[in-house]
Design a protein around this motif. Structure first.
Motif, PDB file in Angstrom:
ATOM      1  N   VAL A 191      -6.657   4.885   0.566  1.00 16.73           N
ATOM      2  CA  VAL A 191      -5.594   5.497   1.134  1.00 16.73           C
ATOM      3  C   VAL A 191      -4.953   4.571   2.304  1.00 16.73           C
ATOM      4  O   VAL A 191      -3.526   4.335   1.877  1.00 16.73           O
ATOM      5  CB  VAL A 191      -5.725   6.476   1.958  1.00 16.73           C
ATOM      6  CG1 VAL A 191      -4.701   6.902   2.987  1.00 16.73           C
ATOM      7  CG2 VAL A 191      -6.696   7.687   1.246  1.00 16.73           C
ATOM      8  N   ARG A 192      -5.346   3.642   2.233  1.00 15.39           N
ATOM      9  CA  ARG A 192      -4.868   2.493   3.560  1.00 15.39           C
ATOM     10  C   ARG A 192      -4.136   1.994   2.637  1.00 15.39           C
ATOM     11  O   ARG A 192      -2.648   1.545   2.965  1.00 15.39           O
ATOM     12  CB  ARG A 192      -5.763   1.652   5.016  1.00 15.39           C
ATOM     13  CG  ARG A 192      -6.444   3.143   5.884  1.00 15.39           C
ATOM     14  CD  ARG A 192      -7.798   2.159   6.666  1.00 15.39           C
ATOM     15  NE  ARG A 192      -8.172   1.577   6.154  1.00 15.39           N
ATOM     16  CZ  ARG A 192      -9.939   2.302   6.224  1.00 15.39           C
ATOM     17  NH1 ARG A 192     -10.043   3.268   6.804  1.00 15.39           N
ATOM     18  NH2 ARG A 192     -10.437   1.775   5.239  1.00 15.39           N
ATOM     19  N   ARG A 193      -4.870   1.169   1.240  1.00 10.97           N
ATOM     20  CA  ARG A 193      -3.986  -0.049   0.903  1.00 10.97           C
ATOM     21  C   ARG A 193      -2.828   0.773   0.135  1.00 10.97           C
ATOM     22  O   ARG A 193      -2.070  -0.438   0.155  1.00 10.97           O
ATOM     23  CB  ARG A 193      -5.053  -0.198  -0.029  1.00 10.97           C
ATOM     24  CG  ARG A 193      -5.914  -1.230   0.740  1.00 10.97           C
ATOM     25  CD  ARG A 193      -7.656  -1.526  -0.673  1.00 10.97           C
ATOM     26  NE  ARG A 193      -6.651  -0.853  -2.090  1.00 10.97           N
ATOM     27  CZ  ARG A 193      -6.628  -3.206  -2.736  1.00 10.97           C
ATOM     28  NH1 ARG A 193      -6.886  -4.003  -1.051  1.00 10.97           N
ATOM     29  NH2 ARG A 193      -6.233  -3.122  -3.244  1.00 10.97           N
ATOM     30  N   SER A 194      -2.557   2.098   0.203  1.00 10.13           N
ATOM     31  CA  SER A 194      -1.770   2.516  -1.027  1.00 10.13           C
ATOM     32  C   SER A 194      -0.410   2.911  -0.044  1.00 10.13           C
ATOM     33  O   SER A 194       0.637   2.920   0.205  1.00 10.13           O
ATOM     34  CB  SER A 194      -1.858   3.596  -1.120  1.00 10.13           C
ATOM     35  OG  SER A 194      -3.254   4.036  -2.608  1.00 10.13           O
ATOM     36  N   VAL A 195      -0.351   3.021   1.471  1.00  6.00           N
ATOM     37  CA  VAL A 195       0.684   3.079   3.222  1.00  6.00           C
ATOM     38  C   VAL A 195       0.773   1.654   3.497  1.00  6.00           C
ATOM     39  O   VAL A 195       2.332   1.711   2.791  1.00  6.00           O
ATOM     40  CB  VAL A 195      -0.158   4.125   4.207  1.00  6.00           C
ATOM     41  CG1 VAL A 195       0.678   4.024   5.121  1.00  6.00           C
ATOM     42  CG2 VAL A 195      -0.677   5.744   3.270  1.00  6.00           C
TER      43      VAL A 195
END
Length: 249
Positions: A191-195
């Protein structure tokens, strides 16, 4: 940002991807066309549901490798590969159009995806197959790849893609699946990487360096355990960060 996932990766009585759940949150569906997974019934069902939900349909084309799930590199003659790409697109288009939709884009799968990052001959053969199939769909691939260069040269729309759950080398390519850490399993990290990729256009490589990954589409692999729940989290996080999630096609 477009959110895509690999779907229809079943065969006969076997299922792999959570097609129904994923189609509730993605904006584009990469549908297996029978060469690495999928069969006529699976393609028809996925296209029908995608059309009902307004999800764009893409042909996920592959080397002819059911036993290896399309992840084994193959030296296929260019003319043969061109014909096989057109064959797969045509097969999926029948079911997409029967459902009231169309094949909006083409994305290579597995070993073929990685091969056409650098291999000019194979990349050109894939684009020739797209042109042979007609309809002029967009081509989805890795930023800076030979595939996208050939697609642009042919007058096709080239769409850069990033991966939420795959590790990157310092050169901006994907870490081969046979190497440790190639797939990111920690959901919070995905999730962090996606954002980060959506807002900053960069991601940490396996060596800790920052890799530029400016992309219009973000992929969550459908065969990852818990893929549907992960895709829902990714979409929610993107929207909370002010990113509009919509199909590129």
């Amino acid at each position: 940002m477009d959110l895509n996932a690999d779907l229809g990766e079943g065969f006969g009585r076997w299922t792999l991807t959570e097609d129904e759940a994923l189609l509730a949150c993605v904006t584009s569906a990469n549908v297996a066309c029978g060469f690495h997974a999928g069969d006529a019934s699976v393609m028809r069902r996925v296209c029908g549901t995608a059309a009902e939900r307004g999800v764009r349909i893409g042909a996920q084309v592959s080397y002819r490798d059911l036993a290896g799930f399309g992840r084994r590199s193959m030296d296929v003659p260019a003319a043969e590969l061109t014909a096989e790409i057109a064959y797969q697109i045509g097969a999926l288009r029948v079911f997409a159009e029967a459902a009231g939709s169309t094949v909006s884009y083409v994305k290579p799968h597995g070993a073929l995806y990685n091969r056409v990052v650098r291999d000019d001959e194979q990349a050109a053969a894939v684009v020739a197959g797209v042109l042979l199939a007609g309809g002029r769909p967009a081509v989805l691939g890795l930023p800076g790849s030979r595939l996208l260069a050939h697609a642009e040269a042919a007058g096709l729309t080239a769409v850069e893609e990033a991966f939420a759950d795959r590790a990157y080398t310092p050169q901006g390519t994907l870490v081969p699946r046979g190497e440790p850490g190639a797939v990111v399993h920690d959901a919070d990290e995905v999730v962090r990487r996606s954002v980060g990729m959506a807002l900053d256009g960069s991601v940490a490589g396996v060596d800790g360096s920052r890799i530029a990954v400016r992309a219009r589409s973000l992929c969550v692999h459908g065969d990852t355990p818990g893929a549907a729940a992960l895709a829902l989290r990714v979409r929610a996080a993107l929207e909370e960060a002010g990113v509009r999630v919509r199909a590129f096609a």
